[in-house]
Design a protein around this motif. Structure first.
Motif, mmCIF file in Angstrom:
data_model
loop_
_atom_site.group_PDB
_atom_site.id
_atom_site.type_symbol
_atom_site.label_atom_id
_atom_site.label_comp_id
_atom_site.label_asym_id
_atom_site.label_seq_id
_atom_site.Cartn_x
_atom_site.Cartn_y
_atom_site.Cartn_z
ATOM 1 N N GLN A 196 -12.673 2.826 -1.874
ATOM 2 C CA GLN A 196 -13.281 2.662 -3.070
ATOM 3 C C GLN A 196 -11.942 2.983 -4.308
ATOM 4 N N ASN A 197 -12.317 2.580 -5.389
ATOM 5 C CA ASN A 197 -11.336 3.101 -6.296
ATOM 6 C C ASN A 197 -11.471 4.579 -6.763
ATOM 7 N N ASP A 200 -3.855 6.245 -10.014
ATOM 8 C CA ASP A 200 -5.158 5.267 -9.945
ATOM 9 C C ASP A 200 -4.951 4.280 -8.987
ATOM 10 N N GLY A 201 -5.979 3.833 -8.270
ATOM 11 C CA GLY A 201 -5.767 2.943 -7.123
ATOM 12 C C GLY A 201 -7.055 2.720 -6.405
ATOM 13 N N GLU A 202 -7.055 1.878 -5.266
ATOM 14 C CA GLU A 202 -8.235 1.696 -4.489
ATOM 15 C C GLU A 202 -7.678 2.065 -3.011
ATOM 16 N N VAL A 203 -8.414 3.100 -2.411
ATOM 17 C CA VAL A 203 -8.238 3.443 -1.128
ATOM 18 C C VAL A 203 -8.641 2.151 -0.229
ATOM 19 N N VAL A 204 -7.598 1.833 0.588
ATOM 20 C CA VAL A 204 -7.941 0.767 1.586
ATOM 21 C C VAL A 204 -8.128 0.726 3.073
ATOM 22 N N PHE A 244 -3.658 3.600 -0.078
ATOM 23 C CA PHE A 244 -4.146 3.060 -1.314
ATOM 24 C C PHE A 244 -3.397 2.089 -1.855
ATOM 25 N N ILE A 245 -3.780 1.077 -2.682
ATOM 26 C CA ILE A 245 -3.103 0.282 -3.570
ATOM 27 C C ILE A 245 -3.182 0.682 -4.764
ATOM 28 N N PRO A 246 -1.872 0.966 -5.217
ATOM 29 C CA PRO A 246 -1.959 1.601 -6.782
ATOM 30 C C PRO A 246 -2.207 0.504 -7.799
ATOM 31 N N LYS A 247 -2.772 0.973 -8.941
ATOM 32 C CA LYS A 247 -2.894 -0.011 -10.248
ATOM 33 C C LYS A 247 -1.586 -0.344 -10.544
ATOM 34 N N SER A 276 0.793 -1.292 -0.028
ATOM 35 C CA SER A 276 -0.091 0.016 0.032
ATOM 36 C C SER A 276 0.864 1.133 -0.099
ATOM 37 N N VAL A 277 0.236 2.289 -0.246
ATOM 38 C CA VAL A 277 0.949 3.758 -0.175
ATOM 39 C C VAL A 277 0.222 4.613 0.578
#
Length: 127
Positions: free
Chosen positions: A45-46, A70-74, A100-103, A20-21
Motif C-alpha cells: 500500500q501507500n 513517500d511511495g507505494e510498497v510493491v 517501493f515506488i517513490p512518488k 522501484s527502490v
C-alpha cells in the motif's frame, strides 16, 4: 556499494532498474539490534515518509523500519518470514525488507551517500 543511499534511521536504499527502490537495514543497525528473531513486513500500500512500514524484533529489542520517502510498497521479501536471521547474515543482500515506488524518484538521490552515512555513524559513536 556506492549506489546505495542511507537514512538517518539506518535504512539503506538501492534503486532498481524497474524504477522501484529496495529497502533494508544497515549492518550498523542489525549489529545494534543483535540476533533478529522476527520481522513484520509491510502491507502492499501507500505510505508517507516517516511512517513505520515494518518491524524487526531481536533478542534485545523491537525496532521500526520507516518509510524513507513517500511511495507505494510493491513487494516484500517473503524469505524473512521463515528466516528472519537473513537480516543479520546478509543485511545488504538477501536480508532486504521491501521494495517501493517513490512518488518523487529524484528524492532518493537526496538521501545520504556512503560518505555522509559513515560520518553519521562516526558522530553517533563519539556522542
Amino acid at each position: 556499494m556506492s549506489e546505495l543511499r542511507f537514512t538517518e534511521d539506518h535504512e539503506w536504499l538501492r534503486s532498481e532498474a524497474d524504477g522501484s527502490v529496495t529497502v533494508g537495514i544497515t549492518a550498523f543497525a542489525q549489529n545494534a539490534l543483535g540476533d533478529v528473531v522476527f520481522v513484520q513486513l509491510p502491507e502492499l500500500q501507500n505510505y508517507d515518509k516517516g511512517a513505520e512500514a515494518a518491524t524487526v524484533e531481536s533478542v534485545k529489542a523491537a525496532s521500526g523500519v520507516y518509510m524513507p520517502l513517500d511511495g507505494e510498497v510493491v513487494a516484500i521479501n517473503p524469505a524473512l518470514e521463515d528466516s528472519p536471521e537473513l537480516v543479520n547474515e546478509e543485511p545488504l543482500g538477501e536480508g532486504w525488507f521491501f521494495r517501493f515506488i517513490p512518488k518523487g524518484p529524484a528524492a532518493v538521490g537526496q538521501l545520504l551517500d556512503q560518505d555522509a552515512y559513515d560520518r553519521l555513524i562516526k558522530a553517533s559513536a563519539e556522542a
